[in-house]
Design an enzyme around this catalytic site. Structure first.
Site, PDB file in Angstrom:
ATOM      1  N   PHE A  35     -24.608  64.179 -45.823  1.00 19.15           N
ATOM      2  CA  PHE A  35     -24.521  63.772 -47.481  1.00 19.15           C
ATOM      3  C   PHE A  35     -26.074  64.405 -47.720  1.00 19.15           C
ATOM      4  O   PHE A  35     -26.877  64.206 -47.152  1.00 19.15           O
ATOM      5  CB  PHE A  35     -24.238  62.853 -47.862  1.00 19.15           C
ATOM      6  CG  PHE A  35     -22.931  62.367 -48.269  1.00 19.15           C
ATOM      7  CD1 PHE A  35     -21.765  62.383 -47.410  1.00 19.15           C
ATOM      8  CD2 PHE A  35     -22.481  62.107 -49.674  1.00 19.15           C
ATOM      9  CE1 PHE A  35     -20.674  62.161 -47.540  1.00 19.15           C
ATOM     10  CE2 PHE A  35     -20.924  61.973 -50.092  1.00 19.15           C
ATOM     11  CZ  PHE A  35     -20.019  61.905 -48.796  1.00 19.15           C
TER      12      PHE A  35
ATOM     13  N   ASN B 283     -31.924  50.573 -51.871  1.00 18.01           N
ATOM     14  CA  ASN B 283     -31.746  51.672 -52.739  1.00 18.01           C
ATOM     15  C   ASN B 283     -30.315  51.207 -53.579  1.00 18.01           C
ATOM     16  O   ASN B 283     -29.696  50.032 -53.168  1.00 18.01           O
ATOM     17  CB  ASN B 283     -31.616  53.062 -52.174  1.00 18.01           C
ATOM     18  CG  ASN B 283     -30.484  53.165 -51.390  1.00 18.01           C
ATOM     19  OD1 ASN B 283     -29.321  52.782 -51.704  1.00 18.01           O
ATOM     20  ND2 ASN B 283     -30.935  53.220 -50.098  1.00 18.01           N
TER      21      ASN B 283
ATOM     22  N   LYS C  76     -42.879  34.382 -45.648  1.00 22.27           N
ATOM     23  CA  LYS C  76     -42.924  34.830 -47.133  1.00 22.27           C
ATOM     24  C   LYS C  76     -44.268  35.137 -47.411  1.00 22.27           C
ATOM     25  O   LYS C  76     -45.223  34.464 -47.372  1.00 22.27           O
ATOM     26  CB  LYS C  76     -42.245  34.080 -48.206  1.00 22.27           C
ATOM     27  CG  LYS C  76     -42.300  34.349 -49.448  1.00 22.27           C
ATOM     28  CD  LYS C  76     -41.858  33.396 -50.371  1.00 22.27           C
ATOM     29  CE  LYS C  76     -41.862  34.023 -51.699  1.00 22.27           C
ATOM     30  NZ  LYS C  76     -42.424  33.235 -52.679  1.00 22.27           N
TER      31      LYS C  76
ATOM     32  N   LYS D  84     -30.266  69.790 -39.863  1.00 21.54           N
ATOM     33  CA  LYS D  84     -29.411  68.564 -39.113  1.00 21.54           C
ATOM     34  C   LYS D  84     -28.148  68.905 -38.367  1.00 21.54           C
ATOM     35  O   LYS D  84     -27.387  68.159 -37.858  1.00 21.54           O
ATOM     36  CB  LYS D  84     -29.100  67.509 -40.061  1.00 21.54           C
ATOM     37  CG  LYS D  84     -30.149  67.065 -41.229  1.00 21.54           C
ATOM     38  CD  LYS D  84     -31.254  66.036 -40.697  1.00 21.54           C
ATOM     39  CE  LYS D  84     -32.391  65.829 -41.566  1.00 21.54           C
ATOM     40  NZ  LYS D  84     -32.301  64.902 -42.391  1.00 21.54           N
TER      41      LYS D  84
ATOM     42  N   LYS E 132     -30.376  71.035 -45.346  1.00 23.81           N
ATOM     43  CA  LYS E 132     -30.184  69.726 -44.330  1.00 23.81           C
ATOM     44  C   LYS E 132     -29.058  70.359 -43.623  1.00 23.81           C
ATOM     45  O   LYS E 132     -28.850  69.882 -42.160  1.00 23.81           O
ATOM     46  CB  LYS E 132     -29.621  68.680 -45.239  1.00 23.81           C
ATOM     47  CG  LYS E 132     -31.015  67.775 -45.792  1.00 23.81           C
ATOM     48  CD  LYS E 132     -30.432  66.685 -46.572  1.00 23.81           C
ATOM     49  CE  LYS E 132     -31.617  65.835 -47.068  1.00 23.81           C
ATOM     50  NZ  LYS E 132     -31.437  65.325 -48.481  1.00 23.81           N
TER      51      LYS E 132
ATOM     52  N   ASP F 118     -35.475  55.566 -45.767  1.00 30.25           N
ATOM     53  CA  ASP F 118     -36.269  56.721 -45.033  1.00 30.25           C
ATOM     54  C   ASP F 118     -37.627  56.046 -44.205  1.00 30.25           C
ATOM     55  O   ASP F 118     -37.946  56.800 -43.454  1.00 30.25           O
ATOM     56  CB  ASP F 118     -36.665  57.775 -46.073  1.00 30.25           C
ATOM     57  CG  ASP F 118     -35.492  58.670 -46.305  1.00 30.25           C
ATOM     58  OD1 ASP F 118     -34.739  58.880 -45.287  1.00 30.25           O
ATOM     59  OD2 ASP F 118     -35.464  59.258 -47.442  1.00 30.25           O
TER      60      ASP F 118
HETATM   61  O1  PMT Z   1     -22.688  54.213 -52.178  1.00 23.81           O
HETATM   62  P1  PMT Z   1     -22.366  54.691 -53.671  1.00 23.81           P
HETATM   63  O2  PMT Z   1     -22.678  53.958 -54.736  1.00 23.81           O
HETATM   64  O3  PMT Z   1     -20.837  55.164 -53.664  1.00 23.81           O
HETATM   65  O4  PMT Z   1     -23.050  56.124 -53.763  1.00 23.81           O
HETATM   66  C1  PMT Z   1     -22.507  57.208 -52.973  1.00 23.81           C
HETATM   67  C2  PMT Z   1     -24.077  58.097 -52.546  1.00 23.81           C
HETATM   68  C3  PMT Z   1     -24.616  58.677 -53.598  1.00 23.81           C
HETATM   69  C4  PMT Z   1     -24.917  57.079 -51.686  1.00 23.81           C
HETATM   70  C5  PMT Z   1     -23.553  59.205 -51.465  1.00 23.81           C
HETATM   71  O5  PMT Z   1     -22.516  59.984 -52.387  1.00 23.81           O
HETATM   72  C6  PMT Z   1     -24.537  59.923 -51.206  1.00 23.81           C
HETATM   73  O6  PMT Z   1     -24.986  60.787 -51.630  1.00 23.81           O
HETATM   74  N1  PMT Z   1     -25.033  59.675 -49.814  1.00 23.81           N
HETATM   75  C7  PMT Z   1     -26.277  60.204 -49.001  1.00 23.81           C
HETATM   76  C8  PMT Z   1     -27.264  59.279 -49.597  1.00 23.81           C
HETATM   77  C9  PMT Z   1     -28.680  59.763 -49.041  1.00 23.81           C
HETATM   78  O7  PMT Z   1     -29.415  58.999 -48.639  1.00 23.81           O
HETATM   79  O8  PMT Z   1     -28.896  61.116 -49.022  1.00 23.81           O
HETATM   80  P2  PMT Z   1     -30.347  61.769 -48.407  1.00 23.81           P
HETATM   81  O9  PMT Z   1     -30.246  63.167 -48.938  1.00 23.81           O
HETATM   82  O10 PMT Z   1     -31.464  60.843 -48.562  1.00 23.81           O
HETATM   83  O11 PMT Z   1     -29.765  61.779 -46.731  1.00 23.81           O
HETATM   84  C10 PMT Z   1     -29.388  62.922 -46.289  1.00 23.81           C
HETATM   85  C11 PMT Z   1     -28.349  62.521 -45.040  1.00 23.81           C
HETATM   86  O12 PMT Z   1     -29.198  61.963 -44.099  1.00 23.81           O
HETATM   87  C12 PMT Z   1     -27.354  61.326 -45.570  1.00 23.81           C
HETATM   88  O13 PMT Z   1     -25.978  61.693 -44.808  1.00 23.81           O
HETATM   89  C13 PMT Z   1     -27.618  60.054 -44.821  1.00 23.81           C
HETATM   90  O14 PMT Z   1     -26.696  59.519 -44.432  1.00 23.81           O
HETATM   91  C14 PMT Z   1     -28.577  60.903 -43.635  1.00 23.81           C
HETATM   92  N2  PMT Z   1     -29.692  59.911 -43.310  1.00 23.81           N
HETATM   93  C15 PMT Z   1     -30.925  59.819 -43.933  1.00 23.81           C
HETATM   94  C16 PMT Z   1     -32.052  59.030 -43.674  1.00 23.81           C
HETATM   95  C17 PMT Z   1     -32.042  58.538 -42.531  1.00 23.81           C
HETATM   96  N3  PMT Z   1     -32.762  57.853 -41.790  1.00 23.81           N
HETATM   97  N4  PMT Z   1     -30.954  58.700 -41.567  1.00 23.81           N
HETATM   98  C18 PMT Z   1     -29.985  59.550 -41.832  1.00 23.81           C
HETATM   99  O15 PMT Z   1     -28.711  59.648 -41.091  1.00 23.81           O
END
Ligand code: PMT
Length: 402
Positions: free
Chosen positions: A324, A211, A290, A342, A338, A280
């Protein structure tokens, strides 16, 4: 505390006199440096009368050879004797010189020799402000850690209406005063585990699923936590940012590797901040070679990656867990979901559908969602400032939960 006030050549130069007066009223000793262009707008005498000090106007202004030598090294003395350098108005020309290290007058040579904190208050015509060259220079200066006091929107001397008007002198003085206050050390004794950047999930030997996360939000948070006295462990996905100083950095590529690194350091951490944009899904059976292109449609089966945040929520104990939520809709509702599912103490809700904030940008705008208070909106600001607000709120939670 000594402040060097650099005055650039623009209509707003007269406002620098008000700034000098405001800074003196706050107890600063103000040493004014004017560019040659600034002298076209305001007389040095104005600043000399206001500050009661000599105003520096030229790199080689002395009459005799000896005086010339001492004036040629005066910028080094000025750089050493001042704690903060504030430039107002910072013209497009000055920003360009500072960004690229050009040093052909007293102000630009002082800037290069200066090692303290720098505050830049730009003012210029709207088109000049919006020009990609100026914006690129501002990015360089921001990344260098300088504080930019953005210009106000409004009617400009050139007749245009838009951004470019020098910020109010009191706002510039506020920024200088904030820098002069000793840094908070409220995270001393904390061990902060931060994840940043994207993960890359291989699809074959050369392709991957990922991403647009740049890592800027996570790195800014890590740097702010170090500045406030924490020991920081940063688990970073692949990013192109400079290696940050004064912290342990662990580089990983995939969600599985990020999971391992986080779990390995869970015991020693007291606060966990999950800024990373973890993929995810991954391809569990990614071939080692490849994959050849064919004319046929291809479909790939993906499996969910390990949910690191959810696992942390189960194992957190009395650690503070900050997740986040990057959302394009239903921001607060998704963040609340969340927060509960979580087992987080706070979720930083990040609307990522708006341009200029979120993924791969220098600024962000978030809402802090907790169980104990109404959601707190943090207005658009550089990621460093957003990081400071996230840590402020984290430490309020720490006090509330003690
Ligand atoms: O890196 P930058 O360019 O500065 O951008 C910042 C950001 C937009 C990436 C950051 O501010 C942000 O929003 N980060 C969370 C991105 C994200 O993947 O969000 P989510 O809603 O998909 O995930 C929710 C939370 O679960 C996040 O804390 C993520 O780290 C965590 N997660 C998600 C999937 C996974 N398999 N394991 C996790 O721990």
């Amino acid at each position: 505390m000594n402040v060097a006030l650099g005055v650039g050549g623009g209509i707003a130069a007269y406002k620098a006199a008000e700034l000098a007066r405001d800074l003196m009223a706050r107890g600063f000793t103000v040493n004014v440096i004017m560019t040659r262009a600034a002298e076209e707008f305001v007389r040095p005498l104005t600043f000399a009368a206001l500050t009661g000090r000599k105003v520096i106007t030229n790199l080689f202004s002395a009459a005799s050879a000896e005086d010339t030598l001492s004036s040629a090294i005066e910028h080094i003395r000025v750089a050493q004797e001042n704690d903060i350098l504030v430039v107002a108005p910072a013209t497009a020309d000055l920003l360009a010189k500072f960004a690229h290290g050009l040093a052909d007058d007293f102000l630009s040579t002082t800037y290069l020799a200066f090692t303290g904190r720098v505050v830049l208050a730009p003012a210029m015509n709207t088109n000049m402000w919006n020009h990609p060259a100026t914006q690129a220079n501002l990015r360089i200066l921001r990344e260098r850690g300088h504080l930019i006091v953005d210009p106000d929107d409004g009617a400009l001397a050139c007749g245009m209406v838009g951004p470019g008007r020098l910020a109010e002198p009191s706002s510039i003085a506020d920024a200088v005063a904030n820098l002069a206050t000793p840094a908070k050390r409220d995270l001393e004794g904390e061990v902060v585990l931060i994840t940043a950047g994207p993960t890359q999930e291989p699809l074959d030997a050369v392709r991957y699923l990922s991403n647009r996360s740049s890592g800027k939000m996570g790195y800014a948070t890590a740097e702010e936590a170090v500045a406030r006295g924490a020991r920081v462990i940063l688990v970073s996905g692949p990013v192109s940012l400079a290696e940050p100083a004064n912290m342990e950095v662990i580089h990983v590529q995939t969600a599985a590797q990020m999971f391992d690194a986080v779990m390995q350091h869970l015991d020693e951490s007291t606060i966990i901040i999950k800024t990373a944009a973890v993929a995810d899904y991954h391809r569990a059976d990614a071939p080692q070679h490849k994959v050849k292109k064919t004319a046929a449609r291809m479909s790939i089966e993906l499996d969910p990656t390990v949910d690191i945040l959810a696992e942390l929520g189960r194992k957190k104990g009395d650690r503070l867990l900050i997740g986040f939520a990057a959302e394009t809709e239903n921001l607060i509702a998704e963040a609340r979901r969340k927060l509960e599912s979580k087992n987080c103490d706070m979720v930083v809700a990040n609307l990522v559908s708006q341009s200029g904030i979120g993924f791969d940008s220098d600024e962000n705008e978030v809402v802090l969602v907790t169980r104990t208070s109404d959601p707190i909106a943090v207005r658009r600001a550089p990621k460093k400032e957003i990081a400071a607000r996230i840590l402020d709120q984290t430490m309020s939670l720490r006090l509330a939960l003690r």
